[in-house]
Design a protein around this motif. Structure first.
Motif, PDB file in Angstrom:
ATOM      1  N   LEU A 363       0.232  -1.416   0.394  1.00 35.16           N
ATOM      2  CA  LEU A 363      -0.142  -0.020   0.214  1.00 35.16           C
ATOM      3  C   LEU A 363       1.112   1.390  -0.640  1.00 35.16           C
ATOM      4  CD1 LEU A 363      -2.346  -0.917   2.608  1.00 35.16           C
ATOM      5  CD2 LEU A 363      -2.643  -1.181   0.239  1.00 35.16           C
ATOM      6  N   ALA A 364       2.318   0.838   0.075  1.00 38.40           N
ATOM      7  CA  ALA A 364       3.022   2.036   0.147  1.00 38.40           C
ATOM      8  C   ALA A 364       3.525   3.521  -1.209  1.00 38.40           C
ATOM      9  CB  ALA A 364       4.256   1.544   0.551  1.00 38.40           C
ATOM     10  N   ALA A 365       2.837   2.714  -1.885  1.00 38.51           N
ATOM     11  CA  ALA A 365       3.223   3.239  -3.497  1.00 38.51           C
ATOM     12  C   ALA A 365       2.109   2.511  -4.107  1.00 38.51           C
ATOM     13  CB  ALA A 365       3.883   2.456  -4.471  1.00 38.51           C
ATOM     14  N   GLU A 366       1.731   3.190  -5.402  1.00 34.15           N
ATOM     15  CA  GLU A 366       0.628   3.212  -5.785  1.00 34.15           C
ATOM     16  C   GLU A 366       0.651   1.765  -6.553  1.00 34.15           C
ATOM     17  OE1 GLU A 366      -1.413   5.480  -9.862  1.00 34.15           O
ATOM     18  OE2 GLU A 366      -0.023   6.476  -9.257  1.00 34.15           O
ATOM     19  N   GLY A 367      -0.620   1.478  -6.965  1.00 38.16           N
ATOM     20  CA  GLY A 367      -0.461   0.505  -8.084  1.00 38.16           C
ATOM     21  C   GLY A 367      -2.049  -0.452  -7.734  1.00 38.16           C
ATOM     22  N   GLU A 368      -1.784  -2.040  -7.666  1.00 36.13           N
ATOM     23  CA  GLU A 368      -3.410  -2.439  -8.576  1.00 36.13           C
ATOM     24  C   GLU A 368      -3.938  -2.489  -7.150  1.00 36.13           C
ATOM     25  OE1 GLU A 368      -2.959  -6.462  -9.541  1.00 36.13           O
ATOM     26  OE2 GLU A 368      -1.100  -7.255  -8.773  1.00 36.13           O
ATOM     27  N   HIS A 369      -3.301  -2.709  -5.513  1.00 33.65           N
ATOM     28  CA  HIS A 369      -3.819  -2.938  -4.052  1.00 33.65           C
ATOM     29  C   HIS A 369      -4.559  -1.061  -3.859  1.00 33.65           C
ATOM     30  CE1 HIS A 369      -1.062  -5.743  -4.343  1.00 33.65           C
ATOM     31  NE2 HIS A 369      -1.943  -6.983  -3.537  1.00 33.65           N
ATOM     32  N   ASP A 370      -4.600  -0.425  -5.021  1.00 32.38           N
ATOM     33  CA  ASP A 370      -5.140   0.959  -4.662  1.00 32.38           C
ATOM     34  C   ASP A 370      -6.350   0.945  -3.534  1.00 32.38           C
ATOM     35  OD1 ASP A 370      -2.602   2.406  -4.206  1.00 32.38           O
ATOM     36  OD2 ASP A 370      -3.111   3.641  -6.155  1.00 32.38           O
ATOM     37  N   VAL A 371      -7.235  -0.787  -3.981  1.00 38.50           N
ATOM     38  CA  VAL A 371      -8.738  -0.585  -3.881  1.00 38.50           C
ATOM     39  C   VAL A 371      -8.901  -0.758  -2.457  1.00 38.50           C
ATOM     40  CG1 VAL A 371      -8.918  -3.262  -4.661  1.00 38.50           C
ATOM     41  CG2 VAL A 371     -10.757  -1.557  -4.982  1.00 38.50           C
ATOM     42  N   LEU A 372      -7.473  -0.934  -1.745  1.00 38.76           N
ATOM     43  CA  LEU A 372      -7.616  -1.269  -0.026  1.00 38.76           C
ATOM     44  C   LEU A 372      -7.571   0.320   0.671  1.00 38.76           C
ATOM     45  CD1 LEU A 372      -4.823  -4.351  -0.126  1.00 38.76           C
ATOM     46  CD2 LEU A 372      -7.530  -4.463  -0.442  1.00 38.76           C
ATOM     47  N   LEU A 373      -7.471   1.964   0.157  1.00 33.41           N
ATOM     48  CA  LEU A 373      -7.421   2.645   0.137  1.00 33.41           C
ATOM     49  C   LEU A 373      -8.788   2.853   0.783  1.00 33.41           C
ATOM     50  CD1 LEU A 373      -4.170   3.442  -0.295  1.00 33.41           C
ATOM     51  CD2 LEU A 373      -5.017   2.194   1.981  1.00 33.41           C
ATOM     52  N   GLU A 374      -9.789   2.114  -0.205  1.00 33.56           N
ATOM     53  CA  GLU A 374     -11.397   2.945  -0.839  1.00 33.56           C
ATOM     54  C   GLU A 374     -11.735   2.634   0.811  1.00 33.56           C
ATOM     55  OE1 GLU A 374     -12.090   2.615  -4.533  1.00 33.56           O
ATOM     56  OE2 GLU A 374     -10.386   2.925  -5.189  1.00 33.56           O
TER      57      GLU A 374
END
Length: 509
Positions: A363-374
């Motif tokens: 989660l520390a950098a932009e990527g496919e896991h960004d949905v976890l920050l929504e």
């Protein structure tokens, strides 16, 4: 073509209960707004206004059995949630009545002439006046406290502003009953019942924010819906304030020392907070930064044990259920994401609570896991396991605005030994309420409360809970060199209304 029917639906079965109303046309909205606008003068007397608010609370109390029964049938929120929420709603109305009686919200400031100042100061007298008719958009997850009789309505009426409420489609029958209580209370005090308007339907909500006699709006709901209305409010020929609460992740940081000291307690507390109300609270902790290592493992185990015993629940409607099931499936399918307790579908009407874990580095950098920050609305949270403080800071730096942010510290850190102050400094720019060693669910109605935060938590810097929520529906006006006989009573030297005020820099009570 006839107007679309508005039905009350039981979320436990998905079946229609009863037809409640029809969707308002543009003409219906215009009629409701103009009637509310014509009722403005009836709220001018503060004593009448305060009495009206108290009677409104009394009428809601008197109808509580029917209100709670209807709200439960439409939302499946049950007891003790609904009785508590209705009590909170009545308390809010009475609390705003006290604020109206006291009068400090008028913010009276008087400067007498001072020819010795540079430049010279003329006679200046400032206070706040109501904006006019306010549009209120009800929330799905609070059929009382953020709906027809909720905080937006209570604070607007306290400010002297009539309201037109756009009912939420998840609880239309409850909305009609609450509006009836408020209107009956208004009539008891010689106030036209149109001071509280109520409309149903998506298009009615759009027409409402565009109406030229609407002077401000309060909204609680999704980012998508709120942003569309916010943009419409800004695009009007005369833009208006739009106070929207849109979405929040409500991050939690657990320090390594805190996990070592009380991992089981923190895990159990997190389980209760993330599943409270089936995860349908706007301040549900949706992202938790927890350490790797033995202490963090124990926290995750405690969380898993507690969540696994949580029964399946019914969300507010089937659309939300479908979105939840799809949302957790998308997140669980990401690389390095595990589900110690898998969230998802229960039977055809329910969902099961669960949580996901992921390395914080993902989660520390932009990527496919960004949905976890929504935000994912429903009983799920994401536990991001961090290796060091640098990963915590990197994740926090990527978060949008939130209603709340929480840190769990050890007893030594809470006494100032360690990095507790530094973590608070990292969290403060992210949220409107910062908690230490607690959980954000449970928003007290109190003068010092702030329920708001940087975008997308809210579209303004104001609060929708607590006494200062009244400020959203007021604007200041200053009278300069105005003869005493022409001044409003609130600004006269003899203070006939006994208002608290500041005169020539000194407070007077």
């Amino acid at each position: 073509m006839s107007a679309a029917q508005v039905w009350s639906v039981d979320p436990r079965t998905g079946k229609r209960r009863e037809q409640v109303a029809v969707e308002a046309t543009a003409e219906d909205v215009d009629s409701a707004v103009r009637a509310a606008h014509s009722a403005r003068g009836s709220l001018a007397d503060r004593a009448v206004r305060a009495a009206f608010l108290r009677t409104a609370a009394d009428r809601l109390d008197a109808a509580k059995e029917r209100l709670i029964e209807t709200a439960d049938a439409e939302t499946a929120l049950g007891s003790p949630r609904l009785p508590g929420e209705l009590a909170r709603t009545c308390y809010q109305l009475r609390a705003f009545a006290d604020i109206v009686d006291e009068g400090a919200f008028l913010d009276v400031i008087i400067n007498h002439p001072d020819d010795t100042a540079t430049p010279p100061v003329p006679d200046l007298r400032r206070y706040k006046v109501p904006l006019g008719v306010v549009a209120v958009y009800s929330a799905s997850n609070f059929p009382f406290a953020f709906s027809v009789a909720g905080g937006d309505t209570a604070s607007a009426l306290a400010a002297g502003c009539p309201v037109v409420v756009k009912a939420h489609p998840d609880h239309p029958a409850t909305s009609e009953l609450a509006a009836e209580c408020l209107r009956r209370a208004a009539v008891e005090h010689g106030i036209p019942e149109a001071v509280v308007g109520l409309v149903h339907g998506f298009e009615a909500g759009v027409e409402l924010v565009k109406h030229p006699l609407i002077t401000a709006a309060g909204f609680t709901g999704s980012v998508r819906g709120g942003r569309a209305l916010f943009d419409a409010a800004a695009a009007r020929p005369v833009p208006i304030p739009f106070h929207g609460e849109l979405g929040s992740l409500n991050p939690v940081v657990v320090t390594e020392s805190a996990a070592a000291e009380r991992a089981e307690q923190i895990g159990t507390g997190l389980a209760g907070a993330m599943t409270l109300g089936h995860g349908q609270f706007c301040v549900k902790p949706g992202l938790v930064l927890a350490p790797t290592g033995e202490a963090g493992d124990q926290l995750v185990k405690s969380l898993a044990d507690a969540v696994a015993t949580t029964g399946e629940g019914v969300l507010l409607d089937h659309r939300m259920r479908d979105n939840f099931v799809a949302g957790v499936a998308e997140r669980a399918a990401l690389p390095d994401v595990d589900a110690p307790v898998a969230p998802g579908a229960g039977d055809e009407h329910t969902v099961s609570a669960g949580f996901l874990t992921v390395p914080a580095a993902r989660l520390a950098a932009e990527g496919e896991h960004d949905v976890l920050l929504e935000e994912c609305f429903g009983p799920v949270t994401v536990v991001a396991r961090y290796e060091d403080d640098a990963e915590v800071k990197a994740v926090l730096s990527r978060l949008p605005g939130n209603l709340s942010a929480t840190v769990h510290l050890s007893s030594d850190e809470a006494e100032g030994k360690g990095d507790g102050a530094a973590i608070l400094a990292e969290l403060t720019p992210l949220a409107g309420r910062v908690l230490v060693n607690g959980w954000p669910t449970g928003v007290a109605v109190a003068p010092a409360q702030h329920h708001g935060g940087p975008y997308p938590a809210t579209t303004s810097t104001s609060t929708s809970v607590g006494g200062t929520a009244i400020e959203r529906w007021l604007r200041p006006v200053t009278y300069q060199s105005t003869p005493e006989a022409l001044l409003p009573p609130e600004l006269r030297d003899d203070n006939p209304l006994g208002l608290p005020r500041r005169v020539d820099g000194r407070p007077e009570h």
